[in-house]
Each structure stands twice: as structure tokens, then as C-alpha cells.
Motif scaffolding. Structure first.
Motif, PDB file in Angstrom:
ATOM      1  N   ARG A  60       0.805  -1.190   0.128  1.00  0.00           N
ATOM      2  CA  ARG A  60       0.072   0.065  -0.021  1.00  0.00           C
ATOM      3  C   ARG A  60       0.812   1.200  -0.119  1.00  0.00           C
ATOM      4  O   ARG A  60       0.794   2.093  -0.871  1.00  0.00           O
ATOM      5  CB  ARG A  60      -0.777   0.261   1.304  1.00  0.00           C
ATOM      6  CG  ARG A  60      -1.824   0.992   1.320  1.00  0.00           C
ATOM      7  CD  ARG A  60      -2.528   1.225   2.780  1.00  0.00           C
ATOM      8  NE  ARG A  60      -1.596   1.608   3.625  1.00  0.00           N
ATOM      9  CZ  ARG A  60      -1.274   2.756   4.086  1.00  0.00           C
ATOM     10  NH1 ARG A  60      -1.988   3.775   3.608  1.00  0.00           N
ATOM     11  NH2 ARG A  60      -0.494   3.086   4.964  1.00  0.00           N
ATOM     12  N   SER A  61       1.845   1.350   0.918  1.00  0.00           N
ATOM     13  CA  SER A  61       2.820   2.414   0.849  1.00  0.00           C
ATOM     14  C   SER A  61       3.572   2.730  -0.393  1.00  0.00           C
ATOM     15  O   SER A  61       3.749   3.724  -0.614  1.00  0.00           O
ATOM     16  CB  SER A  61       3.701   2.440   2.081  1.00  0.00           C
ATOM     17  OG  SER A  61       4.693   1.334   1.817  1.00  0.00           O
ATOM     18  N   GLU A  62       3.835   1.636  -1.134  1.00  0.00           N
ATOM     19  CA  GLU A  62       4.667   1.888  -2.473  1.00  0.00           C
ATOM     20  C   GLU A  62       3.776   2.567  -3.282  1.00  0.00           C
ATOM     21  O   GLU A  62       4.200   3.446  -4.043  1.00  0.00           O
ATOM     22  CB  GLU A  62       5.153   0.464  -2.954  1.00  0.00           C
ATOM     23  CG  GLU A  62       6.162  -0.252  -2.192  1.00  0.00           C
ATOM     24  CD  GLU A  62       6.409  -1.399  -2.733  1.00  0.00           C
ATOM     25  OE1 GLU A  62       7.564  -1.946  -2.570  1.00  0.00           O
ATOM     26  OE2 GLU A  62       5.653  -2.136  -3.288  1.00  0.00           O
ATOM     27  N   ILE A 110     -15.432  -0.232  -3.657  1.00  0.00           N
ATOM     28  CA  ILE A 110     -14.313   0.364  -3.453  1.00  0.00           C
ATOM     29  C   ILE A 110     -13.253  -0.291  -4.439  1.00  0.00           C
ATOM     30  O   ILE A 110     -12.315   0.607  -4.728  1.00  0.00           O
ATOM     31  CB  ILE A 110     -13.725   0.154  -1.926  1.00  0.00           C
ATOM     32  CG1 ILE A 110     -14.859   0.745  -1.096  1.00  0.00           C
ATOM     33  CG2 ILE A 110     -12.536   1.035  -1.652  1.00  0.00           C
ATOM     34  CD1 ILE A 110     -14.523   0.627   0.626  1.00  0.00           C
ATOM     35  N   PHE A 111     -12.986  -1.508  -4.323  1.00  0.00           N
ATOM     36  CA  PHE A 111     -11.942  -2.106  -5.080  1.00  0.00           C
ATOM     37  C   PHE A 111     -12.091  -1.809  -6.830  1.00  0.00           C
ATOM     38  O   PHE A 111     -11.163  -1.281  -7.345  1.00  0.00           O
ATOM     39  CB  PHE A 111     -12.055  -3.281  -5.070  1.00  0.00           C
ATOM     40  CG  PHE A 111     -10.747  -4.014  -5.676  1.00  0.00           C
ATOM     41  CD1 PHE A 111      -9.383  -4.502  -5.246  1.00  0.00           C
ATOM     42  CD2 PHE A 111     -10.705  -4.705  -7.103  1.00  0.00           C
ATOM     43  CE1 PHE A 111      -8.381  -4.642  -5.777  1.00  0.00           C
ATOM     44  CE2 PHE A 111      -9.750  -5.141  -7.857  1.00  0.00           C
ATOM     45  CZ  PHE A 111      -8.427  -5.443  -6.890  1.00  0.00           C
ATOM     46  N   ARG A 146      -5.250   3.900   5.326  1.00  0.00           N
ATOM     47  CA  ARG A 146      -5.189   2.510   5.983  1.00  0.00           C
ATOM     48  C   ARG A 146      -6.683   1.523   6.384  1.00  0.00           C
ATOM     49  O   ARG A 146      -6.601   0.828   6.259  1.00  0.00           O
ATOM     50  CB  ARG A 146      -4.605   2.610   7.489  1.00  0.00           C
ATOM     51  CG  ARG A 146      -3.040   3.023   7.253  1.00  0.00           C
ATOM     52  CD  ARG A 146      -2.400   3.035   8.717  1.00  0.00           C
ATOM     53  NE  ARG A 146      -0.923   3.282   8.344  1.00  0.00           N
ATOM     54  CZ  ARG A 146       0.153   2.355   8.126  1.00  0.00           C
ATOM     55  NH1 ARG A 146      -0.384   1.337   7.992  1.00  0.00           N
ATOM     56  NH2 ARG A 146       1.216   3.166   7.974  1.00  0.00           N
ATOM     57  N   PRO A 147      -7.630   2.656   6.775  1.00  0.00           N
ATOM     58  CA  PRO A 147      -9.062   1.922   7.001  1.00  0.00           C
ATOM     59  C   PRO A 147      -9.634   1.501   5.851  1.00  0.00           C
ATOM     60  O   PRO A 147     -10.142   0.314   5.964  1.00  0.00           O
ATOM     61  CB  PRO A 147      -9.854   3.155   7.825  1.00  0.00           C
ATOM     62  CG  PRO A 147      -8.885   4.165   8.108  1.00  0.00           C
ATOM     63  CD  PRO A 147      -7.677   4.026   7.095  1.00  0.00           C
ATOM     64  N   VAL A 148      -9.627   2.231   4.782  1.00  0.00           N
ATOM     65  CA  VAL A 148     -10.135   1.649   3.631  1.00  0.00           C
ATOM     66  C   VAL A 148      -9.467   0.552   3.049  1.00  0.00           C
ATOM     67  O   VAL A 148      -9.995  -0.559   2.484  1.00  0.00           O
ATOM     68  CB  VAL A 148     -10.191   2.611   2.235  1.00  0.00           C
ATOM     69  CG1 VAL A 148     -10.868   2.090   1.146  1.00  0.00           C
ATOM     70  CG2 VAL A 148     -11.251   3.977   2.944  1.00  0.00           C
ATOM     71  N   TRP A 149      -8.197   0.710   3.167  1.00  0.00           N
ATOM     72  CA  TRP A 149      -7.467  -0.650   2.551  1.00  0.00           C
ATOM     73  C   TRP A 149      -7.729  -1.897   3.290  1.00  0.00           C
ATOM     74  O   TRP A 149      -7.814  -3.129   2.959  1.00  0.00           O
ATOM     75  CB  TRP A 149      -5.927  -0.270   2.902  1.00  0.00           C
ATOM     76  CG  TRP A 149      -4.734  -1.412   2.546  1.00  0.00           C
ATOM     77  CD1 TRP A 149      -4.304  -2.366   3.153  1.00  0.00           C
ATOM     78  CD2 TRP A 149      -4.416  -1.549   1.183  1.00  0.00           C
ATOM     79  NE1 TRP A 149      -3.351  -3.129   2.419  1.00  0.00           N
ATOM     80  CE2 TRP A 149      -3.630  -2.715   1.010  1.00  0.00           C
ATOM     81  CE3 TRP A 149      -4.607  -0.865  -0.204  1.00  0.00           C
ATOM     82  CZ2 TRP A 149      -2.607  -3.186   0.141  1.00  0.00           C
ATOM     83  CZ3 TRP A 149      -4.079  -1.273  -1.257  1.00  0.00           C
ATOM     84  CH2 TRP A 149      -3.259  -2.447  -1.115  1.00  0.00           C
ATOM     85  N   TRP A 150      -7.994  -1.822   4.717  1.00  0.00           N
ATOM     86  CA  TRP A 150      -8.245  -2.721   5.356  1.00  0.00           C
ATOM     87  C   TRP A 150      -9.594  -3.657   5.139  1.00  0.00           C
ATOM     88  O   TRP A 150      -9.875  -4.866   5.131  1.00  0.00           O
ATOM     89  CB  TRP A 150      -8.208  -2.467   6.890  1.00  0.00           C
ATOM     90  CG  TRP A 150      -8.610  -3.733   7.996  1.00  0.00           C
ATOM     91  CD1 TRP A 150      -7.701  -4.485   8.575  1.00  0.00           C
ATOM     92  CD2 TRP A 150      -9.698  -4.310   8.397  1.00  0.00           C
ATOM     93  NE1 TRP A 150      -8.090  -5.442   9.347  1.00  0.00           N
ATOM     94  CE2 TRP A 150      -9.576  -5.440   9.331  1.00  0.00           C
ATOM     95  CE3 TRP A 150     -10.982  -4.017   8.251  1.00  0.00           C
ATOM     96  CZ2 TRP A 150     -10.399  -6.178   9.747  1.00  0.00           C
ATOM     97  CZ3 TRP A 150     -12.312  -4.715   8.698  1.00  0.00           C
ATOM     98  CH2 TRP A 150     -11.926  -5.802   9.547  1.00  0.00           C
ATOM     99  N   SER A 155     -12.666  -7.817   2.566  1.00  0.00           N
ATOM    100  CA  SER A 155     -13.601  -8.482   1.451  1.00  0.00           C
ATOM    101  C   SER A 155     -13.310  -9.142   0.540  1.00  0.00           C
ATOM    102  O   SER A 155     -13.874 -10.093   0.010  1.00  0.00           O
ATOM    103  CB  SER A 155     -14.399  -7.196   1.091  1.00  0.00           C
ATOM    104  OG  SER A 155     -13.637  -6.515  -0.033  1.00  0.00           O
ATOM    105  N   LEU A 156     -12.015  -9.024   0.081  1.00  0.00           N
ATOM    106  CA  LEU A 156     -11.352  -9.811  -0.919  1.00  0.00           C
ATOM    107  C   LEU A 156     -11.108 -11.402  -0.355  1.00  0.00           C
ATOM    108  O   LEU A 156     -11.171 -12.307  -1.332  1.00  0.00           O
ATOM    109  CB  LEU A 156     -10.109  -9.285  -1.434  1.00  0.00           C
ATOM    110  CG  LEU A 156     -10.008  -7.855  -2.084  1.00  0.00           C
ATOM    111  CD1 LEU A 156      -8.408  -7.493  -2.415  1.00  0.00           C
ATOM    112  CD2 LEU A 156     -10.837  -8.238  -3.534  1.00  0.00           C
ATOM    113  N   ARG A 157     -10.807 -11.432   0.747  1.00  0.00           N
ATOM    114  CA  ARG A 157     -10.454 -12.737   1.521  1.00  0.00           C
ATOM    115  C   ARG A 157     -11.792 -13.341   1.838  1.00  0.00           C
ATOM    116  O   ARG A 157     -11.914 -14.680   1.958  1.00  0.00           O
ATOM    117  CB  ARG A 157      -9.752 -12.365   2.724  1.00  0.00           C
ATOM    118  CG  ARG A 157      -8.225 -12.181   2.661  1.00  0.00           C
ATOM    119  CD  ARG A 157      -7.502 -12.627   3.705  1.00  0.00           C
ATOM    120  NE  ARG A 157      -8.125 -11.749   4.848  1.00  0.00           N
ATOM    121  CZ  ARG A 157      -7.839 -10.570   5.196  1.00  0.00           C
ATOM    122  NH1 ARG A 157      -6.957  -9.657   4.398  1.00  0.00           N
ATOM    123  NH2 ARG A 157      -8.022  -9.811   6.385  1.00  0.00           N
TER     124      ARG A 157
END
Length: 288
Positions: A60-62, A110-111, A146-150, A155-157
Motif C-alpha cells: 500500500r505504501s509503495e 471500493i476495489f 489504512r482503514p479503507v485498505w483494511w 472483502s477480498l478474502r
């Protein structure tokens, strides 16, 4: 929900296939038969591989660093542009997987939006359009928080897999849409884009199959044939986007489909095992 993990060799084969998914090879030919179905085990493995390909390809940071550098007035180096391209390719490949192998046949709000924003942002810095860079850069900054990424990761998993029958029905529906669109003498930009999305999804499916099984020569032949269509349509789409940005031609102005693209799609539909019209089983999600 447990997901199968694949070796670096399998991931590398998928990387190569995705890299080739818009390379034009006019000598690429379809095999005599196109497989009309897949087992649920194969569909599960396809999704698991696509998910791992996305998860392990970047952090995510990259990605956030690349977006912020461009958003704050910097210019990405050639290496950074290539890194961005590879990250976006992983997003696109997983978005196709969500539409193909998940019961809803949707990529999630979101994705899906993040994948679209990545494309518009890339169009912006390729064409030096600061307004587009600013608009989509700000949206990406939110999507990569970070919150959205989590939420996205969770959801993907935990999305529900499609059945073998549901997958076959979805692909049949997509092919009928393709057949109806190509029958039109002219297409709007939106209709052209719909056709390209259908082709791109099929490319991604056969790319993933050939990565899982390097001895599946039919999957490789089909992926190369579809990649040629995808590449031709991608080149045309780039022209349409540029013309719209430069205010020369509206994106949605109807135009005649290139004869080479039309001919290859017709050949694909002639080979594809379209069945008689049928009703979807009640347990299957909507084809969309």
C-alpha cells in the motif's frame, strides 16, 4: 476463509501472461475447440492465484508514494512509471477475477472504483493533464488510506465463490452481449468499452489457466489470440481517450468498428460454444 498459496514459478508465469495480454500477434490462431466450462476446483484455484498475485505484488505504501509524488507536482521516473503500470495490471487482473469467479460477478464498490481511478490517473499523467491528476490523485489517496485498505483486504478474502454452472452461465451471457454489440454498424465509446471489458475478462481467464498449467497449450493459444484483440482494442481506446481530452472528438460519438477487430471477434464467437438461451438457476448470482 483459507486460500491456496502458489509457488514463485506459478506467480512468474502469471506475470508473463499478464504482460502479454495486450501484445498483438497477428499469427495467433484459435484451437479447434474452446472449453465451455470449468470445474469449481479450477475456479477456486484461479481466484486464489489472482488474489495472491495482487497481494504479493506491491505494498500500500509503495503505491501511495507514487500517487503522492505525482499529485504534489513531481514527475515519475521511467522506473516508477513501470512500477505503477505493473501495480495497475495486478488491480485489473484481480478485478476480472472478482467478476468471473465470485457469485456476485462484481468487483466491489471500493476495489472497482480504485481500479478505475488508477486508470484515469495514469491517463492524466501520460497526457500531462493536471486537472485529471489532481482529481483522481485525491480520490486514490482516500482509497489507499489504512482503514479503507483494511476493509478491501477483508472483502477480498471473504467473498463467496461462484459455482461451475454459474460461471458457465455468466460467460454465455457475456458472449451474447458481445454478439449483439458486434451486430451493430456503429458503436458508441461506451459500447466499445463494454466489448473490450468482455474480451479482457476472457484474456485474464485463459492467462490464469496457462499459469496454473504450463502444459495447457489450448489455454495459451486462446490467451494469445484474445490478447491480439485486446491489444488492437487498447490502441483504439487510447486514441479515443486522447481525442476526447484534446476536445477533438467526443468519447461517445458513434463510429464504425475497425474491420480487423470485428473480424477477429467474429472468429472468436464462431468458435465459442454458445448454447441455446436458458434460464439461470435461482442460486446463481446476477450476470453483470
Amino acid at each position: 476463509m483459507k486460500h491456496e498459496k502458489f509457488s514463485p514459478d506459478v506467480l512468474q508465469r502469471l506475470f508473463v501472461a499478464v504482460e502479454e495480454d495486450d501484445i498483438i500477434d497477428r499469427h495467433a490462431a484459435l484451437p479447434e475447440h474452446i472449453p465451455p466450462y470449468s470445474t469449481e476446483d479450477t475456479l477456486r484455484r484461479c481466484y486464489d492465484l489472482c488474489l495472491q498475485f495482487w497481494q504479493e505484488g506491491f505494498t500500500r505504501s509503495e503505491l501511495l508514494r507514487l500517487v503522492l509524488k505525482q499529485l504534489q507536482g513531481g514527475e515519475l521516473s521511467e522506473n516508477e512509471r513501470m512500477q505503477y503500470k505493473y501495480i495497475r495490471a495486478r488491480y485489473k487482473h484481480l478485478r476480472f477475477a472478482l467478476r468471473l469467479y465470485r457469485k456476485t460477478h462484481q468487483s466491489g464498490l471500493i476495489f472497482g472504483k480504485t481500479t478505475v481511478f488508477l486508470g484515469h490517473f495514469q491517463d492524466g499523467f501520460r497526457n500531462g493533464n493536471r486537472t485529471i491528476i489532481a482529481t483522481y490523485g485525491r480520490r486514490l489517496r482516500v482509497c489507499l488510506s489504512r482503514p479503507v485498505w483494511w476493509v478491501v483486504q477483508y472483502s477480498l478474502r471473504h467473498s463467496q465463490p461462484e459455482s461451475a454452472n454459474g460461471f458457465a452461465f455468466y460467460c454465455q451471457t457475456q458472449m451474447r452481449t458481445l454478439r449483439d454489440l458486434i451486430a451493430q454498424p456503429q458503436l458508441t465509446g461506451s459500447e466499445f468499452h463494454t466489448m473490450r471489458k468482455i474480451i479482457s475478462q476472457q484474456v485474464s481467464y485463459f492467462d490464469t489457466l496457462r499459469a496454473l498449467d504450463p502444459d495447457n497449450h489450448n489455454a495459451r493459444a486462446i490467451s494469445r489470440f484474445l490478447a491480439t484483440i485486446n491489444g488492437l482494442m487498447g490502441d483504439r481506446h487510447d486514441e479515443m481517450v486522447t481525442a476526447a481530452m484534446e476536445m477533438r472528438t467526443p468519447y461517445d460519438e458513434p463510429c464504425t468498428l475497425d474491420s480487423e477487430i470485428r473480424g477477429r471477434i467474429e472468429q472468436w464467437l464462431d468458435h465459442y460454444p454458445l448454447q441455446m438461451e436458458q434460464h439461470r438457476a435461482p442460486h446463481c448470482g446476477p450476470a453483470k
